[in-house]
Design a protein around this motif. Structure first.
Motif, PDB file in Angstrom:
ATOM      1  N   ASP A 187      -0.645  73.392  47.235  1.00  0.00           N
ATOM      2  CA  ASP A 187      -1.608  74.492  47.107  1.00  0.00           C
ATOM      3  C   ASP A 187      -0.842  75.810  47.134  1.00  0.00           C
ATOM      4  OD1 ASP A 187      -3.660  76.476  47.648  1.00  0.00           O
ATOM      5  OD2 ASP A 187      -4.952  74.796  48.226  1.00  0.00           O
ATOM      6  N   CYS A 245       1.756  60.902  46.328  1.00  0.00           N
ATOM      7  CA  CYS A 245       0.339  60.963  46.638  1.00  0.00           C
ATOM      8  C   CYS A 245      -0.021  59.798  47.554  1.00  0.00           C
ATOM      9  CB  CYS A 245      -0.476  60.862  45.342  1.00  0.00           C
ATOM     10  SG  CYS A 245      -2.245  60.649  45.630  1.00  0.00           S
ATOM     11  N   TRP A 285      -1.410  69.039  49.091  1.00  0.00           N
ATOM     12  CA  TRP A 285      -0.766  68.761  47.804  1.00  0.00           C
ATOM     13  C   TRP A 285      -1.755  68.066  46.871  1.00  0.00           C
ATOM     14  CZ3 TRP A 285       1.606  69.136  52.393  1.00  0.00           C
ATOM     15  CH2 TRP A 285       2.804  69.890  52.460  1.00  0.00           C
ATOM     16  N   TYR A 286      -1.815  68.565  45.642  1.00  0.00           N
ATOM     17  CA  TYR A 286      -2.757  68.014  44.666  1.00  0.00           C
ATOM     18  C   TYR A 286      -2.029  67.034  43.760  1.00  0.00           C
ATOM     19  CZ  TYR A 286      -5.332  72.019  46.345  1.00  0.00           C
ATOM     20  OH  TYR A 286      -5.945  72.917  47.144  1.00  0.00           O
ATOM     21  N   CYS A 287      -2.645  65.902  43.570  1.00  0.00           N
ATOM     22  CA  CYS A 287      -2.048  64.875  42.718  1.00  0.00           C
ATOM     23  C   CYS A 287      -2.496  65.086  41.278  1.00  0.00           C
ATOM     24  CB  CYS A 287      -2.472  63.484  43.189  1.00  0.00           C
ATOM     25  SG  CYS A 287      -1.872  62.176  42.103  1.00  0.00           S
ATOM     26  N   LYS A 299      -5.910  63.181  41.229  1.00  0.00           N
ATOM     27  CA  LYS A 299      -6.635  64.357  41.716  1.00  0.00           C
ATOM     28  C   LYS A 299      -6.839  64.359  43.235  1.00  0.00           C
ATOM     29  CE  LYS A 299      -7.098  65.645  37.474  1.00  0.00           C
ATOM     30  NZ  LYS A 299      -5.956  66.395  36.955  1.00  0.00           N
ATOM     31  N   HIS A 300      -6.281  63.373  43.912  1.00  0.00           N
ATOM     32  CA  HIS A 300      -6.444  63.314  45.353  1.00  0.00           C
ATOM     33  C   HIS A 300      -5.669  64.458  46.031  1.00  0.00           C
ATOM     34  CE1 HIS A 300      -6.901  61.666  49.388  1.00  0.00           C
ATOM     35  NE2 HIS A 300      -5.590  61.876  49.565  1.00  0.00           N
ATOM     36  N   ILE A 301      -6.212  64.927  47.150  1.00  0.00           N
ATOM     37  CA  ILE A 301      -5.516  65.959  47.919  1.00  0.00           C
ATOM     38  C   ILE A 301      -4.860  65.311  49.122  1.00  0.00           C
ATOM     39  CG2 ILE A 301      -5.751  68.114  49.202  1.00  0.00           C
ATOM     40  CD1 ILE A 301      -8.310  68.654  47.604  1.00  0.00           C
TER      41      ILE A 301
END
Length: 929
Positions: free
Chosen positions: A452, A441, A423-425, A429-431
């Motif tokens: 994704d 997140c 999952w993209y924040c 921008k953290h995954i």
RNA sequence: GGGCGGGUAGCUCAGCGGUAGAGCGCUAGCCUUACACGCUGGUGGCCGCAGGUUCGAAUCCUGUCCCGCCUACCA
């Protein structure tokens, strides 16, 4: 028990086969038992899952046959046998099919949206899926259907997420931007393995760049893809190439876009002997150039959109489709005078194996599995023999690929599959990679997460197959504890890398133990000409059509539906003028099992399946013949059969033992061809051709009453041998053997042959085998003379057998009935050696036995002369060879004594045979013209 | 370019160091009280080519020619 009279004259597989499968399933005979304590030795094969929406082809029939043979044999041996069935969701293949359907409806997946689209795929799966399972059942596959698995099952999804997260945590999964294989047709990235390289005709187009700092000077480069020059960011020459020394470091002027291009020196990319020795460098569209770009820190200019059209970087060519752009670029270069000609060139064109469109190297961000770390123990497992590959030749191929393994691109821009658990924040921008869908997140706690969009390569889930199907990630799952590591992985060599290698890596990584002890790779089934089965070629034969039979017209219609060419249809009409008769599943299985495993290609000739049907028919008739003779056999003689006394009984039991040993060896060594051939020879050439013929006069005498004292033992032996033969054949041809076994009087045992006891080889009776050999030789010799002279089979002949061996003479004396019945001898005289040849007798040899047959009055002189000439010629040829060999001093000096003795004995025998023939020549004058 | 597999009877293939095999085909004769989906005989091979090792090679070694498959970045 059904009355024997009810057995039809010819075996009809359709009627018999349809009856047994449901009964076996009802009785639960195919079920493996969870037994973590291993009270019985476990045996397990997990099926190579076929494409869920596919349909059966002969390749499936082959693996089903082999796997079923092993499973059934293990089950009969008393092992806790499990053959676990299942199907694969086949990401691209299935999605492509459904998208095609949508296109016909005038819509596409994007119009539908992800959720609706997936509903449509599941709908399609519900309708078309499961066909293969049904077909496997028709083949007799003894799989445990209660354990059926699908790679998109809830449980499998959990396993996939678990595996992904763990690998990510271990930093064995990462995301990065790299040049990838982009399928323009499938709109997804492909792994290296999914790209097919085809040699195709193309051109090598040459054009020039102006050197901007040296007016008037040009440098000429060549390309097979002229449109990529729009993305050129350098031209490379070899550092040692004298022709270009002065140009290194100079700048070139791009004719179409506002860009200055440096001339660089690179010894890796450039072969000064090829072409002009100068190479254009397009880092964003070529794998070599990409590496070159990295080495020289060149800019990467991407000129292409994912749909294959050119983007803004292409300047005036923007928006053009890639192949149209190629033409346009060439035309423009010609107009400007930069074109320097072109020549024909064979080149490898990469194509998508699913959509057949040309694959583009494209810069993009994807997920990868770090393969070398996982490969290391997988290599070790094979080196150390924890897993053995058969045929052994494939070990090298496996090692080669494993040691040169590239990181595996696992993301796919598809919707049908396991969506990547990342999952993209939107904020930091953290995954976040997690087993369960995260609420926030993990770094900034933001709720703005998007998963994704991509799914995982189908082979990622397939890699988990041997343990996920057994219950992993639940480490305590009873099935996992019972059946892992599995016994045999049996599949086609074509997916050694795709699948087998990946299961090895994943299995060892997650389970700490190899996924299977043996990898057995079979060849690819082709048509009888050795051509790969292809719908376009119209040579795909549905195994069901072989089993049930099909008329010419429906067959042609089917082939046409597959999209075959007219030529292919015509070929089909000539190959199968009458369609295909119903051969039955047993016949097909038998035939498939007779191919040796080293064979890469298995050219399945429909005609050859006939042999399998003939065998089943013969088995049927042998039993039909035996049943009345076994009528009324006392149960006691079945429980503990009386010891054999007659030569025939002793001999057939010894041969049965030899056969059981050969079948066992064939199975153990993965030589089913040898197992089937041993069975075939025993049953047909020994049991039917000799044994049944020998016992006819005892159990069904032509005249007079049965001599019960002799008949009793023979009857018991016949029952015993036939019953054991059926059991030995059962793994190969399950239906007909079950049908006949049920009818046969036998020991009290299991309710079905499926769970009956696997025959073990017993002691051989070498004396019986030797004696029988002499008898057979004598009978054959008489028969040869008889047929040679056209003596009617019904006509008795006067025969004299002479031998110097008293024991042999006594033996022949005891077998007088056999000789009379099988060679129609009457009268029969047994004499000592050297008893001469009375007038009118022809002579021949059966080993050291002299065979004389009275021909006077029965035949013509010319026939006998011809026979003598032929036989003498043959014998003389062998004598010459042998004499020459023995006359060489080096042979007599150096060869082992036993070889020399053997040769001498052989020569003596040949000489005797020749002498007999010569003496027999006098007969010619005694015969009528 | 590299790797692997194959070239043995008309066809499909076994055999892989000591008398060339099977099935199918072909052929002659048989409806011999289980089977014509059958029975009994027979025909058919310089074991791709050339060297070498060996007493002996279809079988081991070297080279060579074909045919397949896999693999590779020659622009």
């Amino acid at each position: 028990m059904t009355a024997p009279e009810q057995l039809e004259k010819a075996y009809d597989p359709r009627e018999v086969e349809s009856r047994w499968y449901p009964r076996w399933v009802e009785q639960g005979l195919f079920e493996g038992k969870d037994d973590p304590a291993h009270t019985r030795e476990p045996f397990c094969i997990v099926i190579p899952p076929p494409n869920v929406t596919g349909s059966l082809h002969c390749g499936h029939a082959l693996f089903a046959t082999i796997q079923d043979i092993y499973t059934r044999q293990a089950r009969m041996e008393g092992k806790n046998a499990l053959w676990l069935p299942g199907v694969d969701h086949a990401g691209i293949a299935t999605q492509v099919v459904v998208e095609r359907l949508l296109k016909r409806e005038g819509t596409d997946r994007h119009a539908l949206g992800r959720t609706k689209f997936l509903e449509r795929v599941w709908e399609w799966k519900a309708r078309a899926g499961g066909t293969i399972d049904e077909q496997l059942k028709v083949l007799g596959s003894s799989a445990d259907w209660k354990r059926h698995r699908f790679t998109m099952d809830e449980h499998m999804s959990r396993a996939v997420r678990e595996a992904f997260v763990r690998l990510y945590e271990e930093q064995l999964i990462y995301r990065t931007e790299r040049l990838v294989n982009w399928s323009v047709g499938g709109q997804t990235v492909l792994s290296d393995l999914e790209v097919e390289q085809n040699e195709e005709d193309g051109e090598l187009f040459e054009f020039a760049y102006d050197v901007s700092d040296a007016p008037g000077e040009q440098i000429i480069v060549a390309t097979t893809r002229p449109e990529t020059m729009l993305g050129d960011t350098a031209v490379a020459v070899h550092p040692d190439d004298a022709r270009y020394q002065h140009l290194i470091g100079k700048q070139l002027r791009h004719p179409f876009v506002d860009r200055r291009i440096p001339i660089i020196a690179d010894s890796i990319l450039v072969d000064p002997k090829f072409g002009t020795g100068a190479v254009k460098v397009t880092p964003a569209h070529d794998f070599n150039d990409f590496a070159t770009g990295k080495r020289h820190q060149l800019p990467m200019v991407n000129i292409m959109n994912k749909d294959g059209t050119l983007n803004d970087n292409a300047g005036e060519f923007k928006g053009m489709e890639r192949f149209a752009a190629r033409k346009a670029v060439k035309k423009k270069l010609e107009e400007l005078g930069f074109a320097k000609g072109s020549k024909k060139h064979r080149l490898a064109v990469p194509r998508c194996s699913r959509t057949n469109t040309v694959v583009e190297p494209l810069l993009s961000e994807q997920w990868y599995v770090k393969a070398d770390v996982l490969a290391k123990p997988a290599i070790e497992a094979v080196t150390s023999g924890k897993t053995v590959i058969v045929p052994e030749e494939w070990t090298k191929t496996y090692m080669h690929w494993m040691t040169n393994i590239q990181d595996w691109c696992i993301s796919r821009q598809l919707w049908w599959g396991h969506q990547i658990p990342a999952w993209y924040c939107a904020d930091c921008k953290h995954i976040t990679v997690a087993r369960e869908t995260p609420g926030a997140c993990e770094v900034c706690k933001s709720k703005h997460l998007t998963q994704d969009e991509d799914v995982l390569d189908t082979w990622f889930s397939s890699g988990l197959w041997p343990f996920a199907t057994l219950g992993w990630p639940d480490a305590d799952a009873p099935a996992l504890k019972t059946f892992y590591p599995t016994t045999i992985m049996e599949t086609g060599f074509d997916i050694l890398f795709f699948w087998v290698a990946r299961m090895m890596m994943m299995g060892i990584h997650f389970m700490g133990e190899v996924p299977f002890k043996k990898i057995y790779l079979h060849g690819m089934v082709t048509d009888e000409k050795g051509d790969k089965m292809s719908k376009v070629k119209g040579n795909v034969i549905d195994p069901l059509d072989v089993i049930y039979g099909i008329g010419l017209d429906p067959l042609v219609a089917k082939i046409k539906d597959g999209g075959a060419t007219d030529a292919a249809l015509k070929a089909a009409r000539t190959t199968y003028p009458e369609g295909i008769p119903a051969y039955g599943a047993d016949a097909l299985r038998w035939t498939l099992a007779t191919y040796p495993p080293q064979q890469r290609k298995i050219p399945l000739a429909i005609k050859r399946i006939e042999g399998g049907r003939h065998l089943c028919n013969k088995l049927w008739n042998a039993t039909r013949f035996a049943l009345p003779m076994l009528d009324g056999i006392p149960q006691g003689d079945l429980e503990t059969p009386p010891a054999p006394e007659s030569l025939a009984d002793r001999w057939i039991l010894s041969r049965l033992s030899a056969t059981a040993a050969a079948v066992q060896q064939g199975i153990d060594e993965f030589r089913l061809d040898e197992a089937t051939s041993a069975l075939y020879r025993f049953f047909w050439n020994e049991l039917c051709d000799w044994y049944l013929e020998l016992i006819k006069p005892i159990l069904a005498p032509r005249e007079g009453a049965i001599d019960e004292s002799r008949a009793r033992i023979t009857r018991a032996t016949l029952a015993r041998v036939l019953e054991a033969t059926l059991r030995l054949m059962h793994p190969f041809i399950p239906f007909v053997t079950e049908e006949l076994w049920q009818k046969l009087p036998k020991r009290k045992s299991a309710a079905s042959i499926v769970v009956s006891e696997w025959p073990r080889p017993e002691a051989r009776d070498e004396a019986a085998e030797r004696e029988m050999g002499a008898l057979q030789a004598a009978i054959s010799a008489v028969r040869t003379i008889r047929t040679e002279h056209g003596i009617s089979p019904a006509q008795p002949v006067h025969v004299r057998l002479a031998t110097g061996d008293d024991a042999v003479r006594a033996l022949l004396g005891k077998q007088e009935l056999a000789l009379k019945t099988l060679a129609r001898t009457d009268p029969l005289e047994l004499l000592p050696a050297g008893s001469g040849r009375p007038p009118g007798f022809a002579t021949s040899s059966a080993g050291e036995i002299e065979v004389q047959v009275l021909l006077k009055g029965l035949v013509k002189r010319a026939h006998e002369t011809a026979r003598l000439d032929r036989e003498t010629k043959g014998v003389q040829r062998d004598i010459d060879v042998m004499e020459k060999k023995l006359s060489q001093p080096s042979f007599v000096e150096k060869a082992p004594a036993e070889v020399i003795a053997e040769s001498r004995a052989r020569l003596e025998e040949l000489k005797t045979a020749k002498r007999r023939l010569e003496e027999g020549r006098a007969l010619v004058d005694e015969l009528d013209d």
